[in-house]
Scaffold this motif. Structure first.
Motif, mmCIF file in Angstrom:
data_model
loop_
_atom_site.group_PDB
_atom_site.id
_atom_site.type_symbol
_atom_site.label_atom_id
_atom_site.label_comp_id
_atom_site.label_asym_id
_atom_site.label_seq_id
_atom_site.Cartn_x
_atom_site.Cartn_y
_atom_site.Cartn_z
ATOM 1 N N GLY A 8 0.817 -1.207 0.000
ATOM 2 C CA GLY A 8 0.000 0.000 0.000
ATOM 3 C C GLY A 8 0.851 1.258 0.000
ATOM 4 O O GLY A 8 0.552 2.238 -0.699
ATOM 5 N N LEU A 11 2.230 1.783 -3.488
ATOM 6 C CA LEU A 11 1.191 2.286 -4.385
ATOM 7 C C LEU A 11 0.961 3.781 -4.191
ATOM 8 O O LEU A 11 0.807 4.530 -5.163
ATOM 9 N N VAL A 12 0.952 4.236 -2.942
ATOM 10 C CA VAL A 12 0.730 5.649 -2.677
ATOM 11 C C VAL A 12 1.912 6.486 -3.165
ATOM 12 O O VAL A 12 1.737 7.599 -3.668
ATOM 13 N N GLY A 253 -3.969 1.958 -2.780
ATOM 14 C CA GLY A 253 -3.079 2.130 -1.638
ATOM 15 C C GLY A 253 -3.816 2.588 -0.398
ATOM 16 O O GLY A 253 -3.554 2.111 0.716
ATOM 17 N N ALA A 262 -1.987 7.551 3.969
ATOM 18 C CA ALA A 262 -1.720 7.785 2.554
ATOM 19 C C ALA A 262 -1.337 9.241 2.314
ATOM 20 O O ALA A 262 -0.449 9.541 1.506
#
Length: 322
Positions: A8, A11-12, A253, A262
């Motif tokens: 995650g 992804l962020v 994410g 995030a």
């Protein structure tokens, strides 16, 4: 850190760099004479097309689309329509505000998300979120106040850039809740969370349809024959990189790490944008503007850092309620 959470974070980070590239792709498009409405219509047209291809190519994602509840579909489309407010104000502001300055101002959104998360998402402790927001606002004041005389962009452009992160903060919290985030479920597999690929495709479609309808209604250039050839690379870049990849990665994410976390990880975004703006366009910030940017980033870090970090540095000062 478990594998799901680490993925995650990655992804962020990808999302932050992709989002931060949007203004850089937009500048060459504006240089051809196209405005923000034409850019936004094609941006989300390309983004929605990529999102549907991504969603329909794989069996599990098609299954996720079929499993979406009617409420989830309606909310996803509504979030897409809401996103026109954030993206429209930002890209309209970029017509007159330098990319590097816009990147600093827009980055107040993590502090706004931190405050909103006190009520709607993964709760941050005590008063730190409010203190972070105050720091971020002071940073914005310094960033704008440091503009040299004669170089101040139109007030309307600055207002649009300031409004954009406020709308974006609302969108982040609402999209995280659609993804399944609640205070007690962040970072877990949530059975009721909408599939990221399917929900994102629906959201981008809602945004694209809104822009195309309003574009035709206002008579802006939209047909391929009306688009200058030199604008297509920028339109493709902003549509695929700064829209499809950015939103898909952020949504997926956020489902794994939560909206507030995030926002913290996305701290890399303004640095990425400012560095590339300096490299590609020769933009630079005055020292007082750099100080303002530092305060904005400091506000994000204070909002997200564990309470123990403050007690270990200065035990006599508490920003978090017991």
């Amino acid at each position: 850190m478990d594998r799901r959470y680490a993925f995650g974070i990655v992804l962020v980070l990808i999302s932050a760099c992709a989002f931060g590239s949007g203004g850089l792709f937009a500048q060459p498009v504006y240089d051809t004479g196209l405005g923000w409405q034409s850019l936004s219509a094609w941006r989300f047209g390309f983004g929605a097309l990529c999102a549907w291809l991504w969603c329909l190519t794989w069996t599990d994602r098609r299954r996720g689309l079929r499993l979406l509840s009617r409420r989830a579909v309606v909310v996803a489309v509504a979030l897409g329509i809401l996103y026109t407010g954030n993206s429209g104000t930002y890209y309209a502001g970029l017509e007159t505000v330098p990319v590097s300055l816009a990147a600093l101002i827009v980055y107040i959104y993590p502090a706004v998300v931190a405050v909103m998360s006190l009520r709607f998402g993964r709760r941050l402790e005590g008063r730190r979120a409010w203190f972070a927001l105050a720091l971020a606002l002071v940073g914005v004041a310094l960033a704008v106040g440091g503009i040299p005389d004669g170089a101040l962009p139109p007030i309307s452009g600055l207002v649009l850039i300031v409004v954009s992160p406020l709308i974006y903060a609302v969108w982040i919290v609402l999209s995280a809740r659609l993804a399944g985030e609640r205070r007690e479920t962040v970072g877990d597999d949530v059975d009721g969370g909408a599939d990221a690929a399917a929900a994102t495709a629906l959201m981008m479609t809602g945004t694209a349809v809104t822009y195309w309808l309003t574009g035709f209604a206002t008579g802006v250039p939209l047909l391929p024959s009306e688009i200058p050839p030199a604008a297509w690379p920028g339109l493709l870049g902003v549509g695929v990189v700064a829209t499809f990849i950015a939103i898909q990665a952020f949504y997926a994410g956020t489902r794994r790490v939560g909206a507030a976390q995030a926002a913290l990880v996305s701290t890399i975004e303004p640095f990425w944008t400012i560095a590339l703006a300096a490299l590609l366009f020769g933009e630079s910030l005055a020292p007082v503007q750099i100080l303002g940017g530092a305060l904005i980033i400091l506000g994000v870090l204070i909002a997200q850092a564990p309470a123990e970090a403050f007690s270990s540095i200065r035990p006599g000062i508490r920003l978090a309620d017991e």
